[in-house]
Design a protein around this motif. Structure first.
Motif, PDB file in Angstrom:
ATOM      1  N   ALA A 103       0.829  -1.208   0.000  1.00  0.00           N
ATOM      2  CA  ALA A 103       0.000   0.000   0.000  1.00  0.00           C
ATOM      3  C   ALA A 103       0.861   1.255   0.000  1.00  0.00           C
ATOM      4  O   ALA A 103       0.538   2.247  -0.672  1.00  0.00           O
ATOM      5  N   ALA A 104       1.980   1.234   0.747  1.00  0.00           N
ATOM      6  CA  ALA A 104       2.851   2.411   0.803  1.00  0.00           C
ATOM      7  C   ALA A 104       3.436   2.728  -0.571  1.00  0.00           C
ATOM      8  O   ALA A 104       3.579   3.895  -0.950  1.00  0.00           O
ATOM      9  N   GLY A 105       3.774   1.711  -1.328  1.00  0.00           N
ATOM     10  CA  GLY A 105       4.320   1.930  -2.661  1.00  0.00           C
ATOM     11  C   GLY A 105       3.300   2.448  -3.657  1.00  0.00           C
ATOM     12  O   GLY A 105       3.662   2.937  -4.727  1.00  0.00           O
ATOM     13  N   ARG A 106       2.023   2.327  -3.308  1.00  0.00           N
ATOM     14  CA  ARG A 106       0.951   2.780  -4.195  1.00  0.00           C
ATOM     15  C   ARG A 106       0.052   3.797  -3.495  1.00  0.00           C
ATOM     16  O   ARG A 106      -1.151   3.871  -3.759  1.00  0.00           O
ATOM     17  N   SER A 107       0.645   4.570  -2.601  1.00  0.00           N
ATOM     18  CA  SER A 107      -0.134   5.524  -1.805  1.00  0.00           C
ATOM     19  C   SER A 107      -0.793   6.597  -2.658  1.00  0.00           C
ATOM     20  O   SER A 107      -1.773   7.220  -2.239  1.00  0.00           O
ATOM     21  N   HIS A 108      -0.252   6.843  -3.858  1.00  0.00           N
ATOM     22  CA  HIS A 108      -0.857   7.858  -4.727  1.00  0.00           C
ATOM     23  C   HIS A 108      -2.274   7.470  -5.150  1.00  0.00           C
ATOM     24  O   HIS A 108      -3.087   8.327  -5.480  1.00  0.00           O
ATOM     25  N   TRP A 109      -2.587   6.163  -5.130  1.00  0.00           N
ATOM     26  CA  TRP A 109      -3.955   5.738  -5.423  1.00  0.00           C
ATOM     27  C   TRP A 109      -4.902   6.234  -4.342  1.00  0.00           C
ATOM     28  O   TRP A 109      -5.990   6.718  -4.625  1.00  0.00           O
ATOM     29  N   LEU A 110      -4.467   6.095  -3.088  1.00  0.00           N
ATOM     30  CA  LEU A 110      -5.282   6.570  -1.972  1.00  0.00           C
ATOM     31  C   LEU A 110      -5.400   8.093  -1.991  1.00  0.00           C
ATOM     32  O   LEU A 110      -6.466   8.652  -1.705  1.00  0.00           O
ATOM     33  N   ALA A 111      -4.301   8.762  -2.342  1.00  0.00           N
ATOM     34  CA  ALA A 111      -4.300  10.233  -2.341  1.00  0.00           C
ATOM     35  C   ALA A 111      -5.371  10.800  -3.264  1.00  0.00           C
ATOM     36  O   ALA A 111      -5.947  11.858  -2.987  1.00  0.00           O
TER      37      ALA A 111
END
Length: 404
Positions: free
Chosen positions: A364-372
């Protein structure tokens, strides 16, 4: 031991081809080659790697301390304390409520409050290093939350121990907490005022002597910290904080890298050895419910921490996902619960919960831009203010170092 290193390396190499982080792969290697999984067993007793695993945790937090400056702590101390307190209130509170909702017992609920409430310092450190975010602005509140968690951890363990052991002495619990807090204060004062003295003590042009010196200090203080009831990891963190400000700080950061990476891999491999996949189906639904609760609470806490520090959606997503993983502290609580003869479902529950979040957290940390993109203020702004958290993007500290 050679097999453990090679297995971790092979799986990590395979995973890197599909951009998977190394942490869950090291854990997977431990599960596949441990005593609880059919097939090849490299290590039949996880305790055989206990000391090396502890050294890996110590070096991970020591490195984190090297990168964390006292000026940052002093300048943002109030905001860090507020962000850390908010994170703990949300996650520990939710964990306690979840524990009571399960109906396993009061002592079990108190254990689950700690399991669901405290992030894994080791995994958080590794994620920040792997994703090149050490120099990002939102990393300061992340590290501040970890420090607040570790202080809470020392007091929480001191208070929980007499409850699990059946003791009714409140004064003993208070004394243990005071002892732990006093030692933490002594370490903080040493880091603040003892830098010049330590700098003269370790100063040498010989890299070999410098490695032996900083390694000896870090491990020794970590051991003494445990004796005072403080997590060994926070002791190592404070030593890193102290040595990072010395004249040898830059050389120490360079020399500790291979040690940190090698023994950090063993820490996560040993973590995998302790997990028995066969026990997980019996507690699958409670585990999934706990993971969902943790996801929600971390997003709320991440948004809160970002607003406290004036950050946008991108840093909020980074904070939420980076602090998501649970690990070594939960396993400590599982061991304590087993010794106290609590509900037999606790151990497999903790193992399953930690395993899922140890894998999900780095991903999830590596793809945090999805959450942003879905957080308030994130739409159409590529994640909001600050670093959007793209995998592999260097932090500002790394960029500055490259420029120098």
């Amino acid at each position: 031991m050679g097999g453990a290193f090679l297995a971790a390396a092979i799986l990590a190499r395979l995973g890197s081809r599909i951009e998977l982080p190394t942490i869950p792969l090291f854990i997977l290697a431990g599960i596949l080659l441990g005593p609880h999984t059919p097939g090849i067993v490299l290590v039949s007793d996880p305790h055989d790697l206990e000391m090396l695993s502890a050294l890996g945790l110590v070096l991970l937090l020591f490195y984190l301390g090297l990168e964390f400056h006292l000026d940052d702590l002093k300048a943002g101390g109030r905001k860090m304390a507020l962000a850390g307190g908010t994170y703990l209130a949300l996650n520990v509170g939710a964990g306690l409520g979840f524990g009571f909702a399960l109906g396993w017992g009061t002592s079990e609920a108190l254990v689950l409050a700690g399991v669901l409430g405290i992030s894994s310092s080791a995994i958080v450190t590794k994620v920040l290093v792997d994703l090149g975010r050490i120099g990002n602005p939102e990393t300061k509140p992340i590290l501040g939350i970890i420090v607040v968690e570790d202080i809470f951890l020392a007091l929480y363990l001191a208070a929980l121990q007499p409850i699990l052991s059946g003791a009714d002495s409140l004064s003993a619990a208070v004394m243990d907490g005071a002892k732990a807090f006093g030692f933490l204060l002594a370490l903080a004062l040493a880091a603040r005022y003892g830098t010049k003295l330590v700098s003269r003590f370790i100063a040498t042009k010989d890299d070999e002597l410098l490695v032996i010196s900083f390694l000896g200090i870090a491990v020794f203080v970590a051991g003494v910290s445990e004796w005072f009831g403080v997590a060994d990891a926070i002791g190592a963190f404070m030593v890193g904080l102290m040595l990072g400000g010395t004249t040898s700080g830059d050389r120490i950061r360079k020399l500790v890298h291979p040690l940190r990476d090698a023994f950090g891999a063993i820490f996560f491999f040993a973590f995998g050895l302790s997990i028995n996949p066969g026990d997980l189906p019996t507690v699958l639904w409670p585990v999934l419910a706990a993971v969902a609760v943790t996801l929600v609470m971390n997003i709320v806490a991440g948004i809160s921490a970002a607003r406290i520090n004036g950050f946008g959606a991108g840093p909020a997503a980074n904070i939420s996902t980076t602090l998501l993983a649970r690990g070594e502290f939960a396993l400590i609580l599982a061991t304590m619960a087993a010794g106290a003869s609590l509900d037999a479902r606790l151990a497999p529950f903790i193992a399953g919960y930690v395993l899922i979040l140890a894998v999900l957290g780095p991903l999830a940390a590596g793809r945090s831009h999805w959450l942003a993109r879905v957080l308030p203020g994130g739409r159409g702004r590529n994640g909001g203010d600050g670093d959007g958290g793209q995998p592999g993007k260097p932090g500002r500290l790394e960029e500055a170092s490259a420029t120098r």
